[in-house]
Scaffold this motif. Sequence first.
Motif, short mmCIF file in Angstrom:
data_model
loop_
_atom_site.label_atom_id
_atom_site.label_comp_id
_atom_site.label_asym_id
_atom_site.label_seq_id
_atom_site.Cartn_x
_atom_site.Cartn_y
_atom_site.Cartn_z
N LYS A 208 -12.01 77.94 -19.27
CA LYS A 208 -12.28 76.51 -19.39
C LYS A 208 -12.96 75.99 -18.11
O LYS A 208 -12.69 76.48 -17.01
CB LYS A 208 -10.99 75.73 -19.65
N VAL A 209 -13.82 74.98 -18.31
CA VAL A 209 -14.54 74.42 -17.17
C VAL A 209 -14.02 73.02 -16.87
O VAL A 209 -13.24 72.44 -17.62
CB VAL A 209 -16.06 74.37 -17.45
N ILE A 210 -14.49 72.47 -15.74
CA ILE A 210 -14.04 71.16 -15.27
C ILE A 210 -14.19 70.09 -16.35
O ILE A 210 -13.30 69.26 -16.55
CB ILE A 210 -14.80 70.75 -14.01
N GLN A 211 -15.31 70.11 -17.06
CA GLN A 211 -15.57 69.08 -18.06
C GLN A 211 -14.52 69.10 -19.17
O GLN A 211 -14.16 68.04 -19.71
CB GLN A 211 -16.97 69.27 -18.67
N ASP A 212 -14.03 70.29 -19.51
CA ASP A 212 -13.00 70.39 -20.55
C ASP A 212 -11.74 69.62 -20.14
O ASP A 212 -11.13 68.91 -20.96
CB ASP A 212 -12.64 71.86 -20.81
N LEU A 213 -11.37 69.75 -18.88
CA LEU A 213 -10.17 69.07 -18.40
C LEU A 213 -10.42 67.57 -18.25
O LEU A 213 -9.54 66.75 -18.53
CB LEU A 213 -9.73 69.67 -17.06
N GLU A 218 -9.64 61.89 -20.09
CA GLU A 218 -10.25 60.65 -20.57
C GLU A 218 -9.80 60.27 -21.97
O GLU A 218 -9.80 59.09 -22.33
CB GLU A 218 -11.77 60.78 -20.52
N SER A 219 -9.37 61.25 -22.75
CA SER A 219 -8.93 60.95 -24.11
C SER A 219 -7.43 60.68 -24.22
O SER A 219 -7.00 59.90 -25.06
CB SER A 219 -9.32 62.10 -25.06
N ARG A 220 -6.61 61.32 -23.35
CA ARG A 220 -5.16 61.21 -23.50
C ARG A 220 -4.46 60.58 -22.30
O ARG A 220 -3.27 60.27 -22.37
CB ARG A 220 -4.56 62.61 -23.74
N TYR A 221 -5.15 60.39 -21.20
CA TYR A 221 -4.49 59.89 -19.98
C TYR A 221 -5.15 58.62 -19.44
O TYR A 221 -5.10 58.36 -18.24
CB TYR A 221 -4.47 60.98 -18.90
N GLN A 222 -5.70 57.82 -20.34
CA GLN A 222 -6.27 56.54 -19.90
C GLN A 222 -5.21 55.66 -19.25
O GLN A 222 -5.48 54.90 -18.33
CB GLN A 222 -6.91 55.81 -21.08
N TRP A 223 -3.97 55.79 -19.74
CA TRP A 223 -2.87 54.98 -19.20
C TRP A 223 -2.64 55.28 -17.71
O TRP A 223 -2.13 54.42 -16.98
CB TRP A 223 -1.59 55.27 -19.97
N LEU A 278 -11.60 65.98 -9.85
CA LEU A 278 -12.46 66.68 -10.81
C LEU A 278 -13.82 66.01 -10.93
O LEU A 278 -14.85 66.68 -11.13
CB LEU A 278 -11.79 66.73 -12.19
N GLN A 279 -13.87 64.70 -10.80
CA GLN A 279 -15.14 63.98 -10.89
C GLN A 279 -16.08 64.35 -9.76
O GLN A 279 -17.31 64.21 -9.90
CB GLN A 279 -14.88 62.47 -10.88
N GLN A 280 -15.54 64.83 -8.67
CA GLN A 280 -16.37 65.19 -7.51
C GLN A 280 -16.83 66.64 -7.56
O GLN A 280 -17.55 67.10 -6.67
CB GLN A 280 -15.58 64.94 -6.22
N ALA A 281 -16.38 67.37 -8.60
CA ALA A 281 -16.73 68.78 -8.73
C ALA A 281 -17.84 68.96 -9.77
O ALA A 281 -18.18 68.04 -10.51
CB ALA A 281 -15.50 69.59 -9.13
N ASP A 282 -18.41 70.16 -9.81
CA ASP A 282 -19.43 70.51 -10.81
C ASP A 282 -18.76 70.58 -12.18
O ASP A 282 -17.82 71.36 -12.37
CB ASP A 282 -20.04 71.86 -10.46
N PRO A 283 -19.20 69.80 -13.17
CA PRO A 283 -18.56 69.78 -14.48
C PRO A 283 -18.51 71.15 -15.16
O PRO A 283 -17.63 71.40 -15.99
CB PRO A 283 -19.41 68.80 -15.29
N GLN A 284 -19.43 72.06 -14.80
CA GLN A 284 -19.47 73.37 -15.44
C GLN A 284 -18.78 74.45 -14.61
O GLN A 284 -18.80 75.63 -14.99
CB GLN A 284 -20.93 73.77 -15.70
N GLN A 285 -18.19 74.06 -13.52
CA GLN A 285 -17.43 75.03 -12.72
C GLN A 285 -16.16 75.43 -13.46
O GLN A 285 -15.51 74.62 -14.10
CB GLN A 285 -17.07 74.42 -11.36
N LEU A 286 -15.80 76.70 -13.36
CA LEU A 286 -14.56 77.16 -13.98
C LEU A 286 -13.36 76.48 -13.32
O LEU A 286 -13.33 76.32 -12.09
CB LEU A 286 -14.43 78.67 -13.85
N ARG A 303 -0.09 70.84 -16.64
CA ARG A 303 0.65 69.85 -17.44
C ARG A 303 -0.31 69.00 -18.28
O ARG A 303 -0.06 68.78 -19.48
CB ARG A 303 1.47 68.95 -16.51
N VAL A 304 -1.36 68.51 -17.67
CA VAL A 304 -2.32 67.66 -18.39
C VAL A 304 -2.92 68.41 -19.57
O VAL A 304 -3.04 67.87 -20.67
CB VAL A 304 -3.42 67.17 -17.43
N TRP A 305 -3.30 69.67 -19.34
CA TRP A 305 -3.91 70.42 -20.43
C TRP A 305 -2.91 70.65 -21.56
O TRP A 305 -3.23 70.45 -22.74
CB TRP A 305 -4.44 71.77 -19.93
#
Length: 403
Positions: A208-213, A218-223, A278-286, A303-305
């Motif tokens: 999985k890459v950064i964008q996956d996380l 963004e979909s489940r932890y907006q709170w 994660l926003q500061q990293a390359d979205p396609q980085q593992l 935990r988040v995943w």
Amino acid sequence: GKFGIYDFKPLDHSEDFNQSFRAQMCAVYLLREFSLDWVDFLAKKKGGNKAVALHPEIKRYLGIGNATGLGMAPYLINHPCIVDQWLTTREEAVQATLVCDIESEKVAYFSSLLARAIQHFTEIVTINEQQDQLNATVVIELSVLQSKLMNMIEGHKTWAEFLQAHDHLSFESQEVIISCLMELYPERVDAFQEKVNADEALSLPKGKVIQDLLDVLESRYQWAITIDFDEPDNRYWFWYRSVDKEEPRMGVRGQEPGDDRELSLDIGRQAKNLYVALQQADPQQLISEFMLSKPKYRSIARRVWTMGHKKMGDIQMNVLHKHTPPMHLLRCKLSMFGATKFDPRSDRWVRITLFQGAPLFNEVHSDEWLFPLLPNLSTKDSFTENSSTQTLPTQDSTITKEV
């Protein structure tokens, strides 16, 4: 068992105790029965032939009292997979009930349960003004519903439609209605009691890459990721474990000592920090490469995943916020144990009752004991099951208070 007295794993093949907390709840029931026998034993020792046994209805009404404090709150946070399993299973049981068509015989039973609930909430005594008001609201709302039940049910095909039509009621009243509905269909609901165990593993899949996380966050932890933790009120409390009793405590950050031993219960803040990193990293980085360079995020990332892919997920609460009441966490878990007579003594500990109204050892019956009620002993009745000479005096306010 607490502190590793006995592991749960060896009970896997036990038909009686292979589901979480069955052994503990069995122990509570046994303590209740022992306590009742102990009262009769002491009375016999003191009074001899003049002793009178507790009336069976009083025995049945007496439950086990429990006072629960902050120690229970971390459990819900530290065992998210169990909480998810409990709440998901409960929702599935509710759904199995709501899809049923409304039938006249079920309506009659439902009406009787509502009547019991109204009386039950009338009899609850609490010093907590907010809870007392909530209970009063339940009595008012359910009394109106019960008095006009036939008219209110007319036009609704399923119980789901009926419940949806009453979503304007207080949460307390809606939960009472749901509890009553589940009692109508034991053949549908009881099977879910075999599904409360959970795999507690928190993991990240390979590849999985950064964008996956980021997508999960963004979909489940907006709170969590929308909270500004630089705002003092959003990080007002810190949780720590006391030195003497090793029990969780809350302290005011910057004002009380102990924040150097803060417990990792701040899931919202950790998720927010992970998101920013994660926003500061390359979205396609593992993700694995990212974690090698920033290992402090490994725990929250797993935990988040994991929880982001479960139906219920994490409890959406910032436990550090100044106005976050821990009481909600305590009540959440206690409700899963069938606790009644919810009586908050502050915002940090609560009294409840377990197994009140439950059948005794010598009773094998199918009577309903949801919403236990004060026994009606206003008429003369036998104090003992095998003697007609000992009678109970007419019930008065003193007896009621003692009960």
